[in-house]
Design an enzyme around this catalytic site. Structure first.
Site, PDB file in Angstrom:
ATOM      1  N   ASP A  30      -3.968   4.362   0.679  1.00  0.00           N
ATOM      2  CA  ASP A  30      -3.342   3.515  -0.332  1.00  0.00           C
ATOM      3  C   ASP A  30      -4.245   3.531  -1.553  1.00  0.00           C
ATOM      4  OD1 ASP A  30      -1.135   2.749   1.204  1.00  0.00           O
ATOM      5  OD2 ASP A  30      -2.214   1.070   2.098  1.00  0.00           O
ATOM      6  N   ASP A  37       5.028   4.533  -0.186  1.00  0.00           N
ATOM      7  CA  ASP A  37       5.600   3.233   0.211  1.00  0.00           C
ATOM      8  C   ASP A  37       6.752   2.850  -0.719  1.00  0.00           C
ATOM      9  OD1 ASP A  37       3.621   3.096   2.163  1.00  0.00           O
ATOM     10  OD2 ASP A  37       2.306   1.839   0.923  1.00  0.00           O
TER      11      ASP A  37
END
Length: 142
Positions: free
Chosen positions: A110, A124
């Site tokens: 991330d 995402d």
């Protein structure tokens, strides 16, 4: 319009992979925030859990991810609508990008952070946006 949507699909996937590469390289050199844009920052984070930080064993996550991707691929080939196929393709490519990270690094890379604890990546957003797109195209049929 078809070409634009296909280009967007490929571009988002490529941008996600590029940003994950940059974030991973930066995480090896230093930790913490690299850039800030108001409440959004570029902060590499290796997430070894599922969404919402749900803890599951690595093998369970891999099997679950592969099963979901296989079901989505089967569903993709049953769809007639181009827009539905694009929407589900966003979900599949986002899931594949995160699955690649899980296999290669035992965690998802991330790189965006909202406030102190909300980490995510473009994959995402592709998954969430694809699901919304799929719901929207299905609701237009009803």
């Amino acid at each position: 319009m078809h070409r634009i949507l296909l280009l967007a699909l490929v571009s988002f996937f490529a941008l996600d992979r590029l940003l994950k590469y940059i974030a991973f390289q930066q995480s090896l050199l230093s930790s913490g925030e690299i850039a800030r844009f108001s409440i959004l920052s570029f902060t590499p984070f290796l997430n070894n859990r599922l969404a919402f930080s749900l803890p599951f064993p690595f093998l369970v996550i891999i099997i679950l991810s592969l099963s979901i991707i296989a079901l989505l691929l089967a569903y993709l080939f049953k769809l007639d609508s181009f827009l539905q196929r694009i929407a589900i393709s966003f979900v599949i490519l986002g899931a594949l990008s995160n699955l690649f990270d899980r296999i290669a690094y035992h965690a998802v890379i991330d790189y965006f952070s909202i406030l102190p604890r909300g980490f995510f990546n473009i994959a995402d957003l592709m998954i969430g946006g694809g699901m919304i797109g799929l719901l929207f195209t299905n609701s237009k049929k009803a």
